[in-house]
Write a protein that holds these residues in place. Structure first.
Motif, mmCIF file in Angstrom:
data_model
loop_
_atom_site.group_PDB
_atom_site.id
_atom_site.type_symbol
_atom_site.label_atom_id
_atom_site.label_comp_id
_atom_site.label_asym_id
_atom_site.label_seq_id
_atom_site.Cartn_x
_atom_site.Cartn_y
_atom_site.Cartn_z
ATOM 1 N N TYR A 19 -1.019 1.317 97.176
ATOM 2 C CA TYR A 19 -0.323 0.068 97.503
ATOM 3 C C TYR A 19 -1.333 -1.045 97.778
ATOM 4 O O TYR A 19 -1.154 -2.187 97.333
ATOM 5 N N GLU A 20 -2.387 -0.733 98.494
ATOM 6 C CA GLU A 20 -3.439 -1.720 98.763
ATOM 7 C C GLU A 20 -4.107 -2.160 97.463
ATOM 8 O O GLU A 20 -4.441 -3.329 97.287
ATOM 9 N N TYR A 21 -4.285 -1.219 96.554
ATOM 10 C CA TYR A 21 -4.837 -1.529 95.235
ATOM 11 C C TYR A 21 -3.925 -2.521 94.511
ATOM 12 O O TYR A 21 -4.392 -3.532 93.968
ATOM 13 N N LEU A 22 -2.638 -2.259 94.521
ATOM 14 C CA LEU A 22 -1.685 -3.165 93.883
ATOM 15 C C LEU A 22 -1.668 -4.533 94.539
ATOM 16 O O LEU A 22 -1.438 -5.548 93.869
ATOM 17 N N ASP A 23 -1.901 -4.577 95.832
ATOM 18 C CA ASP A 23 -1.912 -5.843 96.577
ATOM 19 C C ASP A 23 -3.225 -6.608 96.414
ATOM 20 O O ASP A 23 -3.341 -7.730 96.883
ATOM 21 N N GLY A 24 -4.223 -5.984 95.790
ATOM 22 C CA GLY A 24 -5.531 -6.624 95.641
ATOM 23 C C GLY A 24 -6.291 -6.671 96.950
ATOM 24 O O GLY A 24 -7.079 -7.587 97.182
ATOM 25 N N LEU A 26 -8.458 -4.318 98.208
ATOM 26 C CA LEU A 26 -9.535 -3.328 98.290
ATOM 27 C C LEU A 26 -10.861 -3.924 97.844
ATOM 28 O O LEU A 26 -10.897 -4.909 97.112
ATOM 29 N N THR A 27 -11.920 -3.267 98.267
ATOM 30 C CA THR A 27 -13.248 -3.655 97.797
ATOM 31 C C THR A 27 -13.431 -3.166 96.366
ATOM 32 O O THR A 27 -12.663 -2.331 95.875
ATOM 33 N N ARG A 28 -14.471 -3.634 95.701
ATOM 34 C CA ARG A 28 -14.741 -3.197 94.324
ATOM 35 C C ARG A 28 -14.950 -1.687 94.252
ATOM 36 O O ARG A 28 -14.464 -1.038 93.331
ATOM 37 N N ASP A 30 -13.703 0.566 96.269
ATOM 38 C CA ASP A 30 -12.401 1.213 96.463
ATOM 39 C C ASP A 30 -11.532 1.095 95.209
ATOM 40 O O ASP A 30 -10.812 2.031 94.861
ATOM 41 N N ILE A 31 -11.612 -0.042 94.545
ATOM 42 C CA ILE A 31 -10.844 -0.242 93.313
ATOM 43 C C ILE A 31 -11.283 0.775 92.261
ATOM 44 O O ILE A 31 -10.450 1.412 91.611
ATOM 45 N N THR A 32 -12.581 0.950 92.128
ATOM 46 C CA THR A 32 -13.115 1.924 91.175
ATOM 47 C C THR A 32 -12.641 3.325 91.520
ATOM 48 O O THR A 32 -12.214 4.086 90.638
ATOM 49 N N GLU A 33 -12.667 3.661 92.797
ATOM 50 C CA GLU A 33 -12.225 4.990 93.233
ATOM 51 C C GLU A 33 -10.757 5.224 92.905
ATOM 52 O O GLU A 33 -10.375 6.275 92.374
ATOM 53 N N ILE A 34 -9.913 4.221 93.165
ATOM 54 C CA ILE A 34 -8.481 4.360 92.881
ATOM 55 C C ILE A 34 -8.244 4.432 91.375
ATOM 56 O O ILE A 34 -7.455 5.263 90.901
ATOM 57 N N LYS A 35 -8.908 3.585 90.590
ATOM 58 C CA LYS A 35 -8.757 3.638 89.138
ATOM 59 C C LYS A 35 -9.136 5.019 88.606
ATOM 60 O O LYS A 35 -8.426 5.575 87.763
ATOM 61 N N ASN A 36 -10.243 5.556 89.078
ATOM 62 C CA ASN A 36 -10.671 6.882 88.638
ATOM 63 C C ASN A 36 -9.647 7.941 89.017
ATOM 64 O O ASN A 36 -9.353 8.849 88.237
ATOM 65 N N HIS A 37 -9.112 7.822 90.210
ATOM 66 C CA HIS A 37 -8.102 8.785 90.644
ATOM 67 C C HIS A 37 -6.860 8.695 89.758
ATOM 68 O O HIS A 37 -6.318 9.719 89.326
ATOM 69 N N LEU A 38 -6.406 7.475 89.474
ATOM 70 C CA LEU A 38 -5.229 7.303 88.639
ATOM 71 C C LEU A 38 -5.453 7.852 87.227
ATOM 72 O O LEU A 38 -4.532 8.370 86.604
#
Length: 86
Positions: A19-24, A26-28, A30-38
């Motif tokens: 949800y934080e990723y969708l809201d923009g 997160l740090t860069r 964290d964004i990379t970590e979430i993208k990799n997880h997805l």
């Protein structure tokens, strides 16, 4: 979320990060970590896609105007149940 167990033990905390990723929000890193997880987690990707659809529908519904006949019907109903102050 059984598909996630070996990929990060997904839970409510993981969804909060999505949800934080969708809201923009997160740090860069964290964004990379979430993208990799997805990329690796079909269950979280499904939840992510669902949240995207929900957010799109909410945005759209906030910009659409109610039809005039609906507005009038609601106002008529309000006036019929609310006493008129003199």
């Amino acid at each position: 979320m059984s598909d996630c167990q070996g990929l990060g033990d997904c839970d409510d905390a993981r969804m909060q990060r999505i949800y934080e990723y969708l809201d923009g929000a997160l740090t860069r890193a964290d964004i990379t970590e979430i993208k990799n997880h997805l990329d690796d987690c079909p269950e979280c990707t499904h939840q992510y896609d669902l949240e995207c659809v929900i957010r799109t529908m909410v945005k759209r519904s906030c910009t659409e105007a109610a039809p005039e006949n609906l507005k009038n019907a609601i106002l008529d109903r309000i006036h019929s149940i609310r006493p008129v102050d003199a």
